[in-house]
Motif scaffolding. Structure first.
Motif, PDB file in Angstrom:
ATOM      1  N   GLN A 182      -8.501   2.650  -8.182  1.00  0.00           N
ATOM      2  CA  GLN A 182      -7.894   3.942  -7.907  1.00  0.00           C
ATOM      3  C   GLN A 182      -6.858   3.712  -6.841  1.00  0.00           C
ATOM      4  O   GLN A 182      -5.567   3.986  -6.989  1.00  0.00           O
ATOM      5  CB  GLN A 182      -8.677   5.395  -7.728  1.00  0.00           C
ATOM      6  N   SER A 183      -7.386   3.131  -5.631  1.00  0.00           N
ATOM      7  CA  SER A 183      -6.447   2.926  -4.512  1.00  0.00           C
ATOM      8  C   SER A 183      -5.182   1.911  -5.024  1.00  0.00           C
ATOM      9  O   SER A 183      -4.297   2.003  -4.392  1.00  0.00           O
ATOM     10  CB  SER A 183      -7.293   2.604  -3.199  1.00  0.00           C
ATOM     11  N   TYR A 184      -5.739   1.000  -5.733  1.00  0.00           N
ATOM     12  CA  TYR A 184      -4.514  -0.122  -6.044  1.00  0.00           C
ATOM     13  C   TYR A 184      -3.459   0.828  -6.991  1.00  0.00           C
ATOM     14  O   TYR A 184      -2.192   0.533  -6.484  1.00  0.00           O
ATOM     15  CB  TYR A 184      -5.250  -1.231  -6.871  1.00  0.00           C
ATOM     16  N   LEU A 185      -3.995   1.320  -7.893  1.00  0.00           N
ATOM     17  CA  LEU A 185      -2.916   2.150  -8.731  1.00  0.00           C
ATOM     18  C   LEU A 185      -2.142   3.366  -7.925  1.00  0.00           C
ATOM     19  O   LEU A 185      -1.064   3.339  -8.084  1.00  0.00           O
ATOM     20  CB  LEU A 185      -3.641   2.823  -9.830  1.00  0.00           C
ATOM     21  N   GLN A 186      -2.680   3.787  -7.060  1.00  0.00           N
ATOM     22  CA  GLN A 186      -2.253   4.728  -5.960  1.00  0.00           C
ATOM     23  C   GLN A 186      -1.035   4.016  -5.273  1.00  0.00           C
ATOM     24  O   GLN A 186       0.226   4.532  -5.148  1.00  0.00           O
ATOM     25  CB  GLN A 186      -3.150   5.167  -5.024  1.00  0.00           C
ATOM     26  N   LEU A 187      -1.407   2.822  -4.672  1.00  0.00           N
ATOM     27  CA  LEU A 187      -0.329   1.981  -4.131  1.00  0.00           C
ATOM     28  C   LEU A 187       0.902   1.627  -4.777  1.00  0.00           C
ATOM     29  O   LEU A 187       1.887   1.858  -4.483  1.00  0.00           O
ATOM     30  CB  LEU A 187      -0.936   0.749  -3.449  1.00  0.00           C
TER      31      LEU A 187
ATOM     32  N   HIS B  85       3.052  -6.073  -7.143  1.00  0.00           N
ATOM     33  CA  HIS B  85       2.811  -5.264  -8.342  1.00  0.00           C
ATOM     34  C   HIS B  85       1.791  -6.242  -9.255  1.00  0.00           C
ATOM     35  O   HIS B  85       0.701  -5.721  -9.819  1.00  0.00           O
ATOM     36  CB  HIS B  85       4.222  -5.014  -9.094  1.00  0.00           C
TER      37      HIS B  85
ATOM     38  N   SER C 222     -13.226   3.184  -7.435  1.00  0.00           N
ATOM     39  CA  SER C 222     -12.387   3.580  -6.122  1.00  0.00           C
ATOM     40  C   SER C 222     -11.565   2.577  -5.558  1.00  0.00           C
ATOM     41  O   SER C 222     -10.188   3.128  -5.475  1.00  0.00           O
ATOM     42  CB  SER C 222     -13.442   3.846  -4.971  1.00  0.00           C
TER      43      SER C 222
ATOM     44  N   CYS D 149      -6.747  -5.287 -10.105  1.00  0.00           N
ATOM     45  CA  CYS D 149      -7.311  -4.348 -10.975  1.00  0.00           C
ATOM     46  C   CYS D 149      -8.341  -4.930 -12.111  1.00  0.00           C
ATOM     47  O   CYS D 149      -9.069  -4.597 -12.388  1.00  0.00           O
ATOM     48  CB  CYS D 149      -6.485  -3.408 -11.658  1.00  0.00           C
TER      49      CYS D 149
ATOM     50  N   LEU E 178       1.948   3.037  -7.402  1.00  0.00           N
ATOM     51  CA  LEU E 178       2.609   4.416  -8.086  1.00  0.00           C
ATOM     52  C   LEU E 178       3.654   4.662  -6.750  1.00  0.00           C
ATOM     53  O   LEU E 178       4.726   5.251  -6.879  1.00  0.00           O
ATOM     54  CB  LEU E 178       1.726   5.474  -8.125  1.00  0.00           C
ATOM     55  N   GLU E 179       3.317   4.240  -5.596  1.00  0.00           N
ATOM     56  CA  GLU E 179       4.183   4.850  -4.297  1.00  0.00           C
ATOM     57  C   GLU E 179       5.284   3.977  -4.311  1.00  0.00           C
ATOM     58  O   GLU E 179       6.190   4.021  -3.343  1.00  0.00           O
ATOM     59  CB  GLU E 179       3.453   4.666  -2.871  1.00  0.00           C
ATOM     60  N   GLU E 180       5.533   2.834  -5.198  1.00  0.00           N
ATOM     61  CA  GLU E 180       6.736   2.239  -5.232  1.00  0.00           C
ATOM     62  C   GLU E 180       7.483   1.492  -4.004  1.00  0.00           C
ATOM     63  O   GLU E 180       8.495   1.095  -3.850  1.00  0.00           O
ATOM     64  CB  GLU E 180       7.921   3.110  -5.682  1.00  0.00           C
TER      65      GLU E 180
END
Ligand code: ADP
Length: 389
Positions: free
Chosen positions: A175-180, A191, A172, A198, A182-184
Protein backbone atom coordinates in the motif's frame (compact mmCIF):
# COMPACT_ATOMS: atom_id res chain seq x y z
CA UNK A 1 -32.43 -52.92 51.03
CA UNK A 2 -28.81 -51.87 51.27
CA UNK A 3 -27.04 -54.73 49.46
CA UNK A 4 -24.17 -54.50 51.93
CA UNK A 5 -26.42 -55.80 54.67
CA UNK A 6 -26.79 -59.10 52.81
CA UNK A 7 -24.67 -61.73 54.48
CA UNK A 8 -23.60 -65.09 53.13
CA UNK A 9 -22.50 -67.89 55.43
CA UNK A 10 -20.31 -70.49 53.72
CA UNK A 11 -20.09 -73.49 55.99
CA UNK A 12 -20.70 -77.20 55.49
CA UNK A 13 -22.13 -77.45 59.02
CA UNK A 14 -25.85 -76.74 58.69
CA UNK A 15 -26.31 -76.08 62.40
CA UNK A 16 -23.76 -73.21 62.25
CA UNK A 17 -25.55 -71.74 59.23
CA UNK A 18 -28.93 -72.01 60.90
CA UNK A 19 -27.58 -70.58 64.16
CA UNK A 20 -26.15 -67.54 62.38
CA UNK A 21 -29.42 -66.99 60.50
CA UNK A 22 -31.37 -67.16 63.76
CA UNK A 23 -29.00 -64.72 65.44
CA UNK A 24 -28.78 -62.11 62.67
CA UNK A 25 -32.14 -62.10 60.89
CA UNK A 26 -34.05 -60.57 63.87
CA UNK A 27 -31.56 -57.66 63.69
CA UNK A 28 -32.61 -56.84 60.12
CA UNK A 29 -29.81 -58.63 58.26
CA UNK A 30 -30.65 -60.79 55.33
CA UNK A 31 -28.68 -64.01 55.67
CA UNK A 32 -28.24 -66.81 53.17
CA UNK A 33 -26.18 -69.96 53.45
CA UNK A 34 -24.03 -72.07 51.15
CA UNK A 35 -22.84 -75.54 52.11
CA UNK A 36 -19.59 -75.55 50.09
CA UNK A 37 -16.96 -73.21 48.65
CA UNK A 38 -18.23 -73.71 45.10
CA UNK A 39 -21.85 -73.05 46.04
CA UNK A 40 -20.74 -69.97 47.95
CA UNK A 41 -18.83 -68.56 44.95
CA UNK A 42 -21.86 -69.25 42.72
CA UNK A 43 -24.12 -67.26 45.03
CA UNK A 44 -21.59 -64.42 45.29
CA UNK A 45 -21.37 -64.22 41.50
CA UNK A 46 -25.10 -63.60 41.41
CA UNK A 47 -24.25 -60.47 43.44
CA UNK A 48 -25.77 -58.48 46.25
CA UNK A 49 -23.67 -59.68 49.20
CA UNK A 50 -21.59 -57.34 51.33
CA UNK A 51 -20.18 -59.68 53.94
CA UNK A 52 -19.20 -63.35 54.02
CA UNK A 53 -18.77 -65.56 57.07
CA UNK A 54 -16.46 -68.37 56.05
CA UNK A 55 -15.65 -71.65 57.71
CA UNK A 56 -11.98 -72.60 57.61
CA UNK A 57 -12.57 -76.35 57.38
CA UNK A 58 -14.78 -77.39 54.48
CA UNK A 59 -14.58 -80.60 52.45
CA UNK A 60 -13.96 -78.93 49.06
CA UNK A 61 -11.71 -76.02 50.04
CA UNK A 62 -10.40 -74.15 53.05
CA UNK A 63 -12.31 -70.92 53.67
CA UNK A 64 -8.98 -69.07 53.77
CA UNK A 65 -8.08 -70.19 50.26
CA UNK A 66 -11.50 -69.10 49.04
CA UNK A 67 -10.90 -65.44 49.99
CA UNK A 68 -8.91 -64.44 46.85
CA UNK A 69 -11.63 -65.94 44.62
CA UNK A 70 -14.27 -64.00 46.60
CA UNK A 71 -12.32 -60.77 46.20
CA UNK A 72 -11.97 -61.41 42.50
CA UNK A 73 -15.76 -61.35 42.30
CA UNK A 74 -16.00 -58.21 44.44
CA UNK A 75 -12.93 -56.70 46.14
CA UNK A 76 -15.12 -54.85 48.65
CA UNK A 77 -16.73 -57.94 50.21
CA UNK A 78 -15.80 -58.30 53.88
CA UNK A 79 -14.61 -61.81 54.77
CA UNK A 80 -14.84 -63.02 58.38
CA UNK A 81 -13.28 -66.40 59.12
CA UNK A 82 -14.99 -68.89 61.44
CA UNK A 83 -12.60 -71.34 63.01
CA UNK A 84 -12.48 -73.87 65.79
CA UNK A 85 -8.75 -73.37 66.40
CA UNK A 86 -7.48 -69.83 66.11
CA UNK A 87 -3.68 -69.94 65.99
CA UNK A 88 -1.30 -67.10 65.19
CA UNK A 89 -0.16 -68.85 61.97
CA UNK A 90 -3.74 -69.26 60.84
CA UNK A 91 -4.48 -65.63 61.62
CA UNK A 92 -1.44 -64.44 59.64
CA UNK A 93 -2.33 -66.64 56.67
CA UNK A 94 -5.96 -65.46 56.71
CA UNK A 95 -5.02 -61.78 56.91
CA UNK A 96 -2.49 -62.22 54.11
CA UNK A 97 -5.26 -63.66 51.96
CA UNK A 98 -7.50 -60.67 52.74
CA UNK A 99 -9.63 -61.74 55.74
CA UNK A 100 -11.00 -58.89 57.83
CA UNK A 101 -11.67 -60.67 61.17
CA UNK A 102 -12.02 -63.96 63.05
CA UNK A 103 -14.72 -65.68 65.02
CA UNK A 104 -13.61 -68.60 67.15
CA UNK A 105 -16.12 -71.35 67.70
CA UNK A 106 -18.13 -71.40 69.87
CA UNK A 107 -19.16 -67.71 69.70
CA UNK A 108 -22.03 -65.83 71.28
CA UNK A 109 -24.70 -63.81 69.45
CA UNK A 110 -23.08 -60.65 70.82
CA UNK A 111 -19.64 -61.63 69.50
CA UNK A 112 -21.15 -62.45 66.11
CA UNK A 113 -23.13 -59.19 65.98
CA UNK A 114 -20.08 -57.17 66.98
CA UNK A 115 -17.86 -58.77 64.30
CA UNK A 116 -20.54 -58.28 61.62
CA UNK A 117 -21.20 -54.65 62.59
CA UNK A 118 -17.48 -53.87 62.66
CA UNK A 119 -17.10 -55.49 59.24
CA UNK A 120 -19.97 -53.46 57.81
CA UNK A 121 -18.61 -50.22 59.30
CA UNK A 122 -15.15 -51.02 57.92
CA UNK A 123 -16.65 -51.62 54.50
CA UNK A 124 -18.67 -48.38 54.66
CA UNK A 125 -15.55 -46.40 55.53
CA UNK A 126 -13.41 -48.04 52.87
CA UNK A 127 -16.10 -47.50 50.21
CA UNK A 128 -16.42 -43.87 51.31
CA UNK A 129 -12.65 -43.38 51.14
CA UNK A 130 -12.56 -44.97 47.66
CA UNK A 131 -15.40 -42.68 46.57
CA UNK A 132 -13.49 -39.65 47.90
CA UNK A 133 -10.28 -40.76 46.18
CA UNK A 134 -12.17 -41.18 42.91
CA UNK A 135 -13.79 -37.75 43.35
CA UNK A 136 -10.37 -36.21 44.08
CA UNK A 137 -8.84 -37.89 41.02
CA UNK A 138 -11.74 -36.66 38.89
CA UNK A 139 -11.31 -33.12 40.29
CA UNK A 140 -7.57 -33.23 39.53
CA UNK A 141 -8.30 -34.50 36.04
CA UNK A 142 -10.80 -31.67 35.48
CA UNK A 143 -8.29 -29.07 36.71
CA UNK A 144 -5.61 -30.50 34.37
CA UNK A 145 -8.06 -30.51 31.49
CA UNK A 146 -9.09 -26.90 32.25
CA UNK A 147 -5.42 -25.83 32.32
CA UNK A 148 -4.79 -27.66 29.06
CA UNK A 149 -7.77 -25.99 27.39
CA UNK A 150 -6.73 -22.56 28.70
CA UNK A 151 -3.23 -23.09 27.32
CA UNK A 152 -4.66 -24.20 23.98
CA UNK A 153 -6.90 -21.16 23.92
CA UNK A 154 -3.93 -18.89 24.72
CA UNK A 155 -1.83 -20.53 21.99
CA UNK A 156 -4.70 -20.14 19.51
CA UNK A 157 -5.15 -16.45 20.36
CA UNK A 158 -1.40 -15.86 20.05
CA UNK A 159 -1.37 -17.70 16.72
CA UNK A 160 -4.19 -15.53 15.34
CA UNK A 161 -2.54 -12.34 16.59
CA UNK A 162 0.76 -13.27 14.94
CA UNK A 163 -0.96 -14.49 11.78
CA UNK A 164 -2.89 -11.23 11.38
CA UNK A 165 0.30 -9.27 11.90
CA UNK A 166 2.23 -11.37 9.36
CA UNK A 167 -0.58 -11.16 6.79
CA UNK A 168 -0.88 -7.40 7.21
CA UNK A 169 2.84 -6.60 6.92
CA UNK A 170 3.28 -7.25 3.14
CA UNK A 171 -0.07 -5.58 2.36
CA UNK A 172 0.87 -2.43 4.30
CA UNK A 173 4.21 -2.32 2.46
CA UNK A 174 2.50 -2.71 -0.94
CA UNK A 175 0.00 0.00 0.00
CA UNK A 176 2.75 2.48 0.86
CA UNK A 177 4.70 1.67 -2.36
CA UNK A 178 1.56 2.25 -4.43
CA UNK A 179 0.82 5.46 -2.52
CA UNK A 180 4.31 6.75 -3.33
CA UNK A 181 3.86 5.84 -6.99
CA UNK A 182 0.56 7.73 -7.09
CA UNK A 183 2.19 10.89 -5.79
CA UNK A 184 4.09 11.23 -9.11
CA UNK A 185 7.45 12.32 -7.61
CA UNK A 186 9.14 9.15 -8.82
CA UNK A 187 11.30 8.75 -11.88
CA UNK A 188 10.35 5.95 -14.34
CA UNK A 189 13.27 3.89 -12.96
CA UNK A 190 11.99 4.34 -9.41
CA UNK A 191 8.52 3.38 -10.63
CA UNK A 192 9.91 0.14 -11.95
CA UNK A 193 11.85 -0.45 -8.74
CA UNK A 194 8.73 0.06 -6.62
CA UNK A 195 6.69 -2.23 -8.83
CA UNK A 196 9.39 -4.85 -8.35
CA UNK A 197 9.16 -4.39 -4.58
CA UNK A 198 5.38 -4.85 -4.80
CA UNK A 199 5.90 -8.13 -6.65
CA UNK A 200 8.35 -9.38 -3.99
CA UNK A 201 5.91 -8.49 -1.20
CA UNK A 202 3.01 -10.11 -3.06
CA UNK A 203 5.08 -13.24 -3.46
CA UNK A 204 5.75 -13.18 0.28
CA UNK A 205 2.01 -12.91 0.97
CA UNK A 206 1.29 -15.77 -1.43
CA UNK A 207 3.91 -17.96 0.27
CA UNK A 208 2.49 -17.12 3.69
CA UNK A 209 -1.06 -18.00 2.62
CA UNK A 210 0.27 -21.22 1.05
CA UNK A 211 2.07 -22.21 4.28
CA UNK A 212 -0.99 -21.35 6.38
CA UNK A 213 -3.15 -23.53 4.15
CA UNK A 214 -0.68 -26.39 4.38
CA UNK A 215 -0.60 -26.03 8.16
CA UNK A 216 -4.41 -26.08 8.20
CA UNK A 217 -4.46 -29.29 6.13
CA UNK A 218 -1.94 -30.85 8.51
CA UNK A 219 -4.33 -30.21 11.46
CA UNK A 220 -6.74 -32.75 9.93
CA UNK A 221 -6.89 -35.94 11.95
CA UNK A 222 -5.72 -39.19 10.36
CA UNK A 223 -3.42 -39.95 7.45
CA UNK A 224 -3.34 -37.70 4.37
CA UNK A 225 -5.68 -38.92 1.57
CA UNK A 226 -2.76 -39.62 -0.80
CA UNK A 227 -0.90 -41.82 1.71
CA UNK A 228 1.12 -44.49 -0.12
CA UNK A 229 4.50 -46.25 -0.01
CA UNK A 230 7.02 -43.52 -0.79
CA UNK A 231 10.69 -43.66 -1.83
CA UNK A 232 12.13 -40.66 -0.03
CA UNK A 233 15.27 -40.71 -2.23
CA UNK A 234 13.22 -40.22 -5.42
CA UNK A 235 11.48 -37.21 -3.91
CA UNK A 236 14.81 -35.83 -2.65
CA UNK A 237 16.33 -36.04 -6.17
CA UNK A 238 13.31 -34.20 -7.62
CA UNK A 239 13.53 -31.41 -5.02
CA UNK A 240 17.30 -31.08 -5.50
CA UNK A 241 16.64 -30.60 -9.24
CA UNK A 242 14.02 -27.93 -8.53
CA UNK A 243 16.40 -26.02 -6.23
CA UNK A 244 19.47 -26.32 -8.43
CA UNK A 245 19.30 -22.80 -9.83
CA UNK A 246 19.39 -21.35 -6.28
CA UNK A 247 22.40 -23.54 -5.45
CA UNK A 248 24.26 -22.33 -8.54
CA UNK A 249 23.25 -18.71 -7.93
CA UNK A 250 24.71 -18.83 -4.40
CA UNK A 251 27.75 -20.81 -5.48
CA UNK A 252 27.04 -23.54 -2.93
CA UNK A 253 28.38 -27.08 -2.97
CA UNK A 254 25.38 -29.41 -2.70
CA UNK A 255 26.04 -33.10 -2.03
CA UNK A 256 23.44 -35.89 -1.89
CA UNK A 257 24.36 -39.15 -0.14
CA UNK A 258 21.88 -42.02 -0.42
CA UNK A 259 22.31 -45.55 0.88
CA UNK A 260 21.48 -48.21 -1.70
CA UNK A 261 18.22 -50.15 -1.53
CA UNK A 262 16.60 -47.72 0.82
CA UNK A 263 13.26 -49.05 2.11
CA UNK A 264 10.09 -47.10 1.37
CA UNK A 265 8.17 -45.26 4.07
CA UNK A 266 4.44 -44.78 4.37
CA UNK A 267 3.06 -41.28 3.83
CA UNK A 268 1.93 -38.58 1.48
CA UNK A 269 4.31 -37.90 -1.47
CA UNK A 270 3.15 -34.27 -1.48
CA UNK A 271 3.95 -33.83 2.20
CA UNK A 272 7.36 -35.51 1.91
CA UNK A 273 8.14 -33.20 -1.01
CA UNK A 274 7.22 -30.25 1.18
CA UNK A 275 9.47 -31.68 3.93
CA UNK A 276 12.55 -31.75 1.64
CA UNK A 277 11.67 -28.36 0.11
CA UNK A 278 11.54 -26.78 3.55
CA UNK A 279 14.67 -28.40 4.99
CA UNK A 280 16.78 -28.01 1.85
CA UNK A 281 15.30 -24.59 1.09
CA UNK A 282 16.31 -23.39 4.57
CA UNK A 283 19.81 -24.87 4.28
CA UNK A 284 20.32 -23.04 0.97
CA UNK A 285 18.73 -19.83 2.24
CA UNK A 286 20.70 -19.69 5.49
CA UNK A 287 24.11 -20.67 4.04
CA UNK A 288 26.33 -17.91 2.76
CA UNK A 289 27.77 -18.08 -0.79
CA UNK A 290 30.57 -20.64 -1.11
CA UNK A 291 29.18 -22.80 1.71
CA UNK A 292 28.18 -26.45 1.68
CA UNK A 293 24.87 -28.26 1.95
CA UNK A 294 24.58 -32.05 2.29
CA UNK A 295 21.40 -34.11 2.15
CA UNK A 296 21.57 -37.78 3.12
CA UNK A 297 19.32 -40.81 3.54
CA UNK A 298 20.25 -44.07 5.18
CA UNK A 299 18.96 -46.86 7.41
CA UNK A 300 19.99 -46.78 11.05
CA UNK A 301 18.62 -49.02 13.80
CA UNK A 302 15.64 -50.13 11.66
CA UNK A 303 14.68 -46.55 10.85
CA UNK A 304 15.00 -44.50 7.68
CA UNK A 305 17.13 -41.54 8.69
CA UNK A 306 17.14 -38.33 6.65
CA UNK A 307 19.53 -35.48 7.27
CA UNK A 308 20.18 -31.99 5.91
CA UNK A 309 23.49 -30.43 7.01
CA UNK A 310 24.78 -27.00 6.15
CA UNK A 311 27.74 -24.78 6.94
CA UNK A 312 25.46 -21.76 7.24
CA UNK A 313 24.68 -19.08 9.81
CA UNK A 314 23.42 -21.57 12.44
CA UNK A 315 20.80 -20.86 15.08
CA UNK A 316 21.70 -19.01 18.31
CA UNK A 317 21.63 -21.49 21.22
CA UNK A 318 19.26 -19.34 23.29
CA UNK A 319 16.70 -19.33 20.47
CA UNK A 320 16.74 -23.01 19.57
CA UNK A 321 13.94 -23.85 22.04
CA UNK A 322 11.48 -21.80 19.99
CA UNK A 323 12.49 -23.25 16.63
CA UNK A 324 9.27 -25.18 16.11
CA UNK A 325 6.89 -22.39 17.20
CA UNK A 326 4.74 -20.72 14.58
CA UNK A 327 6.20 -17.55 12.99
CA UNK A 328 9.48 -17.89 14.87
CA UNK A 329 12.50 -16.44 13.03
CA UNK A 330 15.90 -16.25 14.72
CA UNK A 331 17.48 -12.82 15.04
CA UNK A 332 20.49 -13.71 12.86
CA UNK A 333 18.10 -14.86 10.09
CA UNK A 334 16.16 -11.59 10.30
CA UNK A 335 19.39 -9.60 10.35
CA UNK A 336 20.36 -11.16 7.04
CA UNK A 337 17.08 -9.63 5.82
CA UNK A 338 16.14 -12.94 4.26
CA UNK A 339 12.40 -13.27 3.89
CA UNK A 340 10.56 -16.17 5.49
CA UNK A 341 7.24 -17.13 7.02
CA UNK A 342 8.50 -18.84 10.17
CA UNK A 343 6.12 -21.70 9.36
CA UNK A 344 8.36 -24.06 7.39
CA UNK A 345 9.81 -25.94 10.36
CA UNK A 346 6.40 -26.19 12.04
CA UNK A 347 5.15 -27.83 8.84
CA UNK A 348 8.16 -30.17 8.71
CA UNK A 349 7.68 -31.21 12.33
CA UNK A 350 3.98 -31.93 11.82
CA UNK A 351 4.72 -34.01 8.71
CA UNK A 352 7.30 -36.09 10.59
CA UNK A 353 5.11 -36.47 13.70
CA UNK A 354 2.16 -37.46 11.51
CA UNK A 355 4.25 -40.16 9.82
CA UNK A 356 5.30 -41.62 13.20
CA UNK A 357 8.85 -40.28 13.21
CA UNK A 358 10.75 -37.58 15.01
CA UNK A 359 12.84 -34.57 14.14
CA UNK A 360 15.87 -33.09 15.90
CA UNK A 361 18.29 -30.29 15.29
CA UNK A 362 21.87 -29.55 16.18
CA UNK A 363 23.17 -26.13 15.39
CA UNK A 364 25.92 -23.72 16.29
CA UNK A 365 25.71 -20.06 15.45
CA UNK A 366 28.17 -19.15 12.71
CA UNK A 367 29.10 -22.79 12.04
CA UNK A 368 26.03 -24.47 10.61
CA UNK A 369 23.00 -26.62 11.30
CA UNK A 370 22.02 -30.28 11.01
CA UNK A 371 18.37 -31.30 10.84
CA UNK A 372 17.85 -35.05 11.28
CA UNK A 373 14.60 -36.99 11.08
CA UNK A 374 13.79 -40.65 11.35
CA UNK A 375 10.79 -42.49 9.99
CA UNK A 376 9.66 -46.10 10.36
CA UNK A 377 10.27 -48.09 7.16
CA UNK A 378 7.32 -49.70 5.48
CA UNK A 379 6.92 -53.39 6.32
CA UNK A 380 8.11 -55.53 3.35
CA UNK A 381 4.81 -57.36 2.54
CA UNK A 382 2.96 -54.05 2.11
CA UNK A 383 5.75 -52.81 -0.11
CA UNK A 384 5.47 -55.87 -2.35
CA UNK A 385 1.68 -55.46 -2.44
CA UNK A 386 2.13 -51.87 -3.54
CA UNK A 387 4.59 -52.88 -6.27
CA UNK A 388 2.17 -55.39 -7.71
CA UNK A 389 -0.54 -52.72 -8.13
P1 ADP B 1 11.51 -19.38 7.55
O1 ADP B 1 10.47 -19.19 6.53
O2 ADP B 1 11.76 -18.16 8.37
O3 ADP B 1 12.75 -19.96 6.99
P2 ADP B 1 11.23 -21.79 9.07
O4 ADP B 1 10.11 -22.24 9.94
O5 ADP B 1 11.60 -22.67 7.94
O6 ADP B 1 10.83 -20.36 8.57
O7 ADP B 1 12.46 -21.56 9.98
C1 ADP B 1 12.32 -20.83 11.17
C2 ADP B 1 13.63 -20.17 11.56
O8 ADP B 1 14.56 -21.17 11.91
C3 ADP B 1 14.26 -19.41 10.45
O9 ADP B 1 13.74 -18.12 10.34
C4 ADP B 1 15.71 -19.42 10.90
O10 ADP B 1 15.90 -18.45 11.91
C5 ADP B 1 15.87 -20.77 11.54
N1 ADP B 1 16.41 -21.77 10.60
C6 ADP B 1 15.75 -22.77 9.99
N2 ADP B 1 16.58 -23.52 9.24
C7 ADP B 1 17.79 -22.99 9.38
C8 ADP B 1 19.10 -23.31 8.88
N3 ADP B 1 19.30 -24.35 8.07
N4 ADP B 1 20.13 -22.54 9.26
C9 ADP B 1 19.94 -21.50 10.09
N5 ADP B 1 18.75 -21.13 10.59
C10 ADP B 1 17.70 -21.86 10.26
Amino acid sequence: MDPHLNILVIDDETNICEGIKRALRPQGFSVEAAGSGQEGLQKLREGGFGLVLLDVMMPDISGIDLIPAIHQIDPDIICIIITGYATVELAIRAIKQGAYNFLTKPFSVDELTLAVNQGIEHQRLSLESKRLQAAEAEARHLIDEKTRLEELDKAKKLFFRLMTHELQAPLSAIQSYLQLMLEEYLTPEQHKEFLQKCIVRLDEERKLIGDLMELGRLQAIGPAPDTAPVQLDEILHKVVGDLESQVVQKNLKLTVEIQEQLPAVNGSPKLFKSLWENLLGNAIKYTLPGGEVTASLQVEKDQVVGQVRDTGIGIPAEEQGRLFSEFFRAKNAKALSLRGTGLGLVIVKRIIDGAGGNLRVESEEGKGSTFTFNLPPLAKPELQGADEK
